[in-house]
Design a protein around this motif. Structure first.
Motif, PDB file in Angstrom:
ATOM      1  N   ALA A 220       4.911  14.351   2.645  1.00  0.00           N
ATOM      2  CA  ALA A 220       3.589  14.932   2.894  1.00  0.00           C
ATOM      3  C   ALA A 220       2.633  14.642   1.747  1.00  0.00           C
ATOM      4  O   ALA A 220       1.452  14.323   1.960  1.00  0.00           O
ATOM      5  CB  ALA A 220       3.734  16.434   3.115  1.00  0.00           C
ATOM      6  N   ARG A 221       3.135  14.730   0.517  1.00  0.00           N
ATOM      7  CA  ARG A 221       2.275  14.490  -0.642  1.00  0.00           C
ATOM      8  C   ARG A 221       1.804  13.040  -0.676  1.00  0.00           C
ATOM      9  O   ARG A 221       0.615  12.758  -0.907  1.00  0.00           O
ATOM     10  CB  ARG A 221       3.024  14.833  -1.929  1.00  0.00           C
ATOM     11  CG  ARG A 221       2.226  14.547  -3.195  1.00  0.00           C
ATOM     12  CD  ARG A 221       2.909  15.103  -4.428  1.00  0.00           C
ATOM     13  NE  ARG A 221       4.211  14.516  -4.694  1.00  0.00           N
ATOM     14  CZ  ARG A 221       4.379  13.324  -5.286  1.00  0.00           C
ATOM     15  NH1 ARG A 221       3.326  12.588  -5.639  1.00  0.00           N
ATOM     16  NH2 ARG A 221       5.591  12.869  -5.516  1.00  0.00           N
ATOM     17  N   LEU A 222       2.715  12.102  -0.440  1.00  0.00           N
ATOM     18  CA  LEU A 222       2.348  10.691  -0.511  1.00  0.00           C
ATOM     19  C   LEU A 222       1.363  10.312   0.587  1.00  0.00           C
ATOM     20  O   LEU A 222       0.431   9.537   0.353  1.00  0.00           O
ATOM     21  CB  LEU A 222       3.603   9.822  -0.426  1.00  0.00           C
ATOM     22  CG  LEU A 222       4.510   9.843  -1.659  1.00  0.00           C
ATOM     23  CD1 LEU A 222       5.776   9.041  -1.405  1.00  0.00           C
ATOM     24  CD2 LEU A 222       3.771   9.299  -2.879  1.00  0.00           C
ATOM     25  N   PHE A 223       1.548  10.845   1.790  1.00  0.00           N
ATOM     26  CA  PHE A 223       0.655  10.492   2.887  1.00  0.00           C
ATOM     27  C   PHE A 223      -0.757  11.020   2.676  1.00  0.00           C
ATOM     28  O   PHE A 223      -1.697  10.558   3.332  1.00  0.00           O
ATOM     29  CB  PHE A 223       1.221  10.994   4.223  1.00  0.00           C
ATOM     30  CG  PHE A 223       2.100   9.992   4.919  1.00  0.00           C
ATOM     31  CD1 PHE A 223       1.548   9.008   5.717  1.00  0.00           C
ATOM     32  CD2 PHE A 223       3.480  10.021   4.766  1.00  0.00           C
ATOM     33  CE1 PHE A 223       2.349   8.073   6.358  1.00  0.00           C
ATOM     34  CE2 PHE A 223       4.300   9.096   5.400  1.00  0.00           C
ATOM     35  CZ  PHE A 223       3.725   8.111   6.202  1.00  0.00           C
ATOM     36  N   SER A 224      -0.936  11.968   1.759  1.00  0.00           N
ATOM     37  CA  SER A 224      -2.266  12.516   1.509  1.00  0.00           C
ATOM     38  C   SER A 224      -2.987  11.820   0.358  1.00  0.00           C
ATOM     39  O   SER A 224      -4.121  12.184   0.020  1.00  0.00           O
ATOM     40  CB  SER A 224      -2.162  14.015   1.201  1.00  0.00           C
ATOM     41  OG  SER A 224      -1.520  14.234  -0.052  1.00  0.00           O
ATOM     42  N   THR A 225      -2.382  10.802  -0.239  1.00  0.00           N
ATOM     43  CA  THR A 225      -2.970  10.158  -1.407  1.00  0.00           C
ATOM     44  C   THR A 225      -3.973   9.078  -1.018  1.00  0.00           C
ATOM     45  O   THR A 225      -3.976   8.566   0.105  1.00  0.00           O
ATOM     46  CB  THR A 225      -1.877   9.507  -2.285  1.00  0.00           C
ATOM     47  OG1 THR A 225      -1.230   8.478  -1.509  1.00  0.00           O
ATOM     48  CG2 THR A 225      -0.862  10.542  -2.744  1.00  0.00           C
ATOM     49  N   ASP A 226      -4.810   8.705  -1.998  1.00  0.00           N
ATOM     50  CA  ASP A 226      -5.785   7.637  -1.768  1.00  0.00           C
ATOM     51  C   ASP A 226      -5.091   6.312  -1.474  1.00  0.00           C
ATOM     52  O   ASP A 226      -5.567   5.535  -0.632  1.00  0.00           O
ATOM     53  CB  ASP A 226      -6.686   7.485  -2.995  1.00  0.00           C
ATOM     54  CG  ASP A 226      -7.637   8.663  -3.173  1.00  0.00           C
ATOM     55  OD1 ASP A 226      -7.863   9.398  -2.189  1.00  0.00           O
ATOM     56  OD2 ASP A 226      -8.140   8.853  -4.301  1.00  0.00           O
ATOM     57  N   GLN A 227      -3.995   6.032  -2.163  1.00  0.00           N
ATOM     58  CA  GLN A 227      -3.300   4.771  -1.923  1.00  0.00           C
ATOM     59  C   GLN A 227      -2.741   4.703  -0.508  1.00  0.00           C
ATOM     60  O   GLN A 227      -2.784   3.648   0.136  1.00  0.00           O
ATOM     61  CB  GLN A 227      -2.187   4.572  -2.961  1.00  0.00           C
ATOM     62  CG  GLN A 227      -2.704   4.191  -4.333  1.00  0.00           C
ATOM     63  CD  GLN A 227      -1.610   3.737  -5.275  1.00  0.00           C
ATOM     64  OE1 GLN A 227      -0.467   3.531  -4.885  1.00  0.00           O
ATOM     65  NE2 GLN A 227      -1.972   3.574  -6.538  1.00  0.00           N
ATOM     66  N   ALA A 228      -2.205   5.821  -0.001  1.00  0.00           N
ATOM     67  CA  ALA A 228      -1.701   5.823   1.365  1.00  0.00           C
ATOM     68  C   ALA A 228      -2.832   5.621   2.363  1.00  0.00           C
ATOM     69  O   ALA A 228      -2.689   4.876   3.349  1.00  0.00           O
ATOM     70  CB  ALA A 228      -0.961   7.127   1.647  1.00  0.00           C
ATOM     71  N   ARG A 229      -3.966   6.258   2.128  1.00  0.00           N
ATOM     72  CA  ARG A 229      -5.107   6.069   3.041  1.00  0.00           C
ATOM     73  C   ARG A 229      -5.555   4.615   3.052  1.00  0.00           C
ATOM     74  O   ARG A 229      -5.846   4.048   4.109  1.00  0.00           O
ATOM     75  CB  ARG A 229      -6.257   6.995   2.641  1.00  0.00           C
ATOM     76  CG  ARG A 229      -6.047   8.447   3.089  1.00  0.00           C
ATOM     77  CD  ARG A 229      -7.288   9.282   2.872  1.00  0.00           C
ATOM     78  NE  ARG A 229      -7.488   9.594   1.454  1.00  0.00           N
ATOM     79  CZ  ARG A 229      -6.963  10.648   0.851  1.00  0.00           C
ATOM     80  NH1 ARG A 229      -6.190  11.482   1.520  1.00  0.00           N
ATOM     81  NH2 ARG A 229      -7.191  10.881  -0.428  1.00  0.00           N
ATOM     82  N   GLU A 230      -5.603   3.996   1.879  1.00  0.00           N
ATOM     83  CA  GLU A 230      -5.964   2.584   1.808  1.00  0.00           C
ATOM     84  C   GLU A 230      -4.905   1.728   2.494  1.00  0.00           C
ATOM     85  O   GLU A 230      -5.226   0.805   3.248  1.00  0.00           O
ATOM     86  CB  GLU A 230      -6.126   2.160   0.350  1.00  0.00           C
ATOM     87  CG  GLU A 230      -6.078   0.652   0.087  1.00  0.00           C
ATOM     88  CD  GLU A 230      -7.169  -0.140   0.792  1.00  0.00           C
ATOM     89  OE1 GLU A 230      -7.040  -1.374   0.853  1.00  0.00           O
ATOM     90  OE2 GLU A 230      -8.147   0.470   1.309  1.00  0.00           O
ATOM     91  N   GLY A 231      -3.643   2.023   2.241  1.00  0.00           N
ATOM     92  CA  GLY A 231      -2.572   1.234   2.835  1.00  0.00           C
ATOM     93  C   GLY A 231      -2.556   1.310   4.347  1.00  0.00           C
ATOM     94  O   GLY A 231      -2.388   0.294   5.038  1.00  0.00           O
ATOM     95  N   MET A 232      -2.733   2.506   4.896  1.00  0.00           N
ATOM     96  CA  MET A 232      -2.733   2.671   6.353  1.00  0.00           C
ATOM     97  C   MET A 232      -3.965   2.024   6.975  1.00  0.00           C
ATOM     98  O   MET A 232      -3.885   1.399   8.039  1.00  0.00           O
ATOM     99  CB  MET A 232      -2.631   4.149   6.715  1.00  0.00           C
ATOM    100  CG  MET A 232      -1.252   4.735   6.428  1.00  0.00           C
ATOM    101  SD  MET A 232      -1.053   6.448   6.979  1.00  0.00           S
ATOM    102  CE  MET A 232      -1.985   7.308   5.695  1.00  0.00           C
ATOM    103  N   THR A 233      -5.109   2.144   6.306  1.00  0.00           N
ATOM    104  CA  THR A 233      -6.325   1.502   6.811  1.00  0.00           C
ATOM    105  C   THR A 233      -6.159  -0.009   6.812  1.00  0.00           C
ATOM    106  O   THR A 233      -6.515  -0.692   7.787  1.00  0.00           O
ATOM    107  CB  THR A 233      -7.536   1.895   5.951  1.00  0.00           C
ATOM    108  OG1 THR A 233      -7.705   3.315   5.999  1.00  0.00           O
ATOM    109  CG2 THR A 233      -8.799   1.223   6.467  1.00  0.00           C
ATOM    110  N   ALA A 234      -5.610  -0.547   5.735  1.00  0.00           N
ATOM    111  CA  ALA A 234      -5.390  -1.991   5.654  1.00  0.00           C
ATOM    112  C   ALA A 234      -4.435  -2.455   6.750  1.00  0.00           C
ATOM    113  O   ALA A 234      -4.648  -3.501   7.378  1.00  0.00           O
ATOM    114  CB  ALA A 234      -4.844  -2.355   4.275  1.00  0.00           C
ATOM    115  N   PHE A 235      -3.382  -1.668   6.998  1.00  0.00           N
ATOM    116  CA  PHE A 235      -2.426  -2.023   8.047  1.00  0.00           C
ATOM    117  C   PHE A 235      -3.115  -2.064   9.406  1.00  0.00           C
ATOM    118  O   PHE A 235      -2.952  -3.017  10.177  1.00  0.00           O
ATOM    119  CB  PHE A 235      -1.279  -1.020   8.060  1.00  0.00           C
ATOM    120  CG  PHE A 235      -0.316  -1.215   9.192  1.00  0.00           C
ATOM    121  CD1 PHE A 235       0.668  -2.186   9.120  1.00  0.00           C
ATOM    122  CD2 PHE A 235      -0.396  -0.429  10.338  1.00  0.00           C
ATOM    123  CE1 PHE A 235       1.557  -2.376  10.181  1.00  0.00           C
ATOM    124  CE2 PHE A 235       0.482  -0.609  11.395  1.00  0.00           C
ATOM    125  CZ  PHE A 235       1.459  -1.586  11.310  1.00  0.00           C
TER     126      PHE A 235
END
Length: 245
Positions: A220-235
């Motif tokens: 849950a913590r990782l999915f809320s991070t800026d890097q995860a948001r960027e990674g999912m958007t890029a995907f």
């Protein structure tokens, strides 16, 4: 409502087929709920000797559905349900397995894949970690051998999956390879199968008891991070993430 899990039965073996090809059988909240309900029915049915978990389309499971992700607690519960089910669960794979799909594979008691299947822990490439799926994975595989694929997100083939302990067997004809396995399960006493499965899964369940809460929190913590948001958007936009060099 469209069913996301197909069901057939032959000689006391229930086959559950992930059938959401539009999302490459990604683990959405709806798919997780429907699969859990089907497994619960299999566990209560005395005429079910074993369960085969397979798929339609070219992908067994693409991991979590990024547009409709399941609650982490629901995913933990599904993985535990596969492990605790008083029937052997056999994965039958003829396509690609990614990220959370490998958690499903590891939660099954036996797993067979065709020679055309491929595998990858892609979490690190979208800014998260294979946290929850580590619950069944790490006790059943060689962590040292697994480290390369956890850390790099590289694809690997069925022969390597066998070496890591993810697969029981790989063959050009997966159904031919599974035929003696299913025959053996049909010849085995239901009570003996259930108790033997308990012996084999005891260490995995100890990991769930000890680590489920902390790994769910990590996810849950990782999915809320800026890097995860960027990674999912890029995907979703089919481009490299900002950190790729």
């Amino acid at each position: 409502m469209t069913e996301l899990v197909g069901r057939t039965r032959a000689r006391c073996v229930e086959t559950l087929s992930l059938d959401s090809t539009g999302t490459r059988n990604a683990l959405s909240a709806a798919l997780v709920a429907e699969l859990s309900a089907a497994l619960a029915e299999c566990g209560k049915d005395p005429d079910v000797r074993a369960v085969v978990l397979t798929h339609t389309g070219t992908t067994f499971c693409a991991g979590a559905d990024l547009r409709d992700p399941p609650d982490p607690d629901a995913l933990v519960a599904l993985l535990r349900q596969l492990i605790e089910l008083p029937r052997p669960v056999v994965a039958r794979v003829t396509g690609h397995v990614r990220a959370g799909g490998l958690g499903l594979l590891a939660a099954c008691d036996l797993a067979a894949a065709s020679a055309t299947a491929s595998f990858a822990f892609t979490e690190v490439r979208i800014g998260v970690a294979p946290a929850v799926i580590s619950l069944p994975l790490l006790p059943r595989t060689d962590p040292r051998a697994l480290a390369r694929y956890y850390l790099t997100g590289e694809r690997f083939d069925p022969a390597e999956a066998v070496r890591l302990g993810l697969l029981t067997v790989t063959a050009d004809d997966v159904d031919e390879a599974l035929a003696p396995v299913l025959d053996g399960l049909r010849r085995s006493a239901p009570q003996a199968l259930a108790e033997t499965k308990r012996l084999l899964t005891a260490r995995v369940l100890e990991t769930f008891d000890r680590d489920a809460a902390s790994l769910t929190a990590l996810s849950a913590r990782l999915f809320s991070t800026d890097q995860a948001r960027e990674g999912m958007t890029a995907f979703l936009e089919r481009r490299d993430a900002a950190w790729v060099v």
